[in-house]
Enzyme design. Sequence first.
Site: not given
Length: 192
Positions: A92, A108, A178
Amino acid sequence: MRLAFLASHGGSAAKHLVQACRDGLLDAAAVALVSNNSQSPALAWAREAGLKTAHLSSAKYPDADELDDRICTFLVDSGADTLVLSGYMREIGPRVLQAFSGRLVNIHPSLLPRHGGRGMYGDRVHEAVLAAGDTESGATVHLVTAGIDEGPILAQARVPVLPGDDLASLKARVQAVEGELMLQAVRELAKP
């Protein structure tokens, strides 16, 4: 909360959050998605879902500062106030980091700080967990800072590494937690 996403491939965490917004499980609006991959499935489903989309990549904008500027401008112009990385495979830039400071999250596929940092993404992370003989793995949602996978941890979900696990079985177990983990972390971030 107005959510935007950066995704390189399928954007499963982004898709989960968009659906949570639509189902009333997250008090937020999903507004935009940027991908660095013109063939990204995330671009296709985001368009169909009515999000503003853009393909912005180093192939189109080789100068890193110009690419950072274009991504930031697109996201800010979309009205986004929170940015979620969903399998985004690029660093980024400083302008995006500054514009979304404290409101930029990533997921992650390990229990950070283990198996994080430069070069640790996707299947490489699961392979490293297996090679290390770890007995557990999981996923971590963290704030994004200038260092790769170094930002403050917002939430973690643990999964066992089972005898006989291979890359596919461990990856599937981690991916299964997730979406809800990201939803939990973004809900917390939304609290005043």
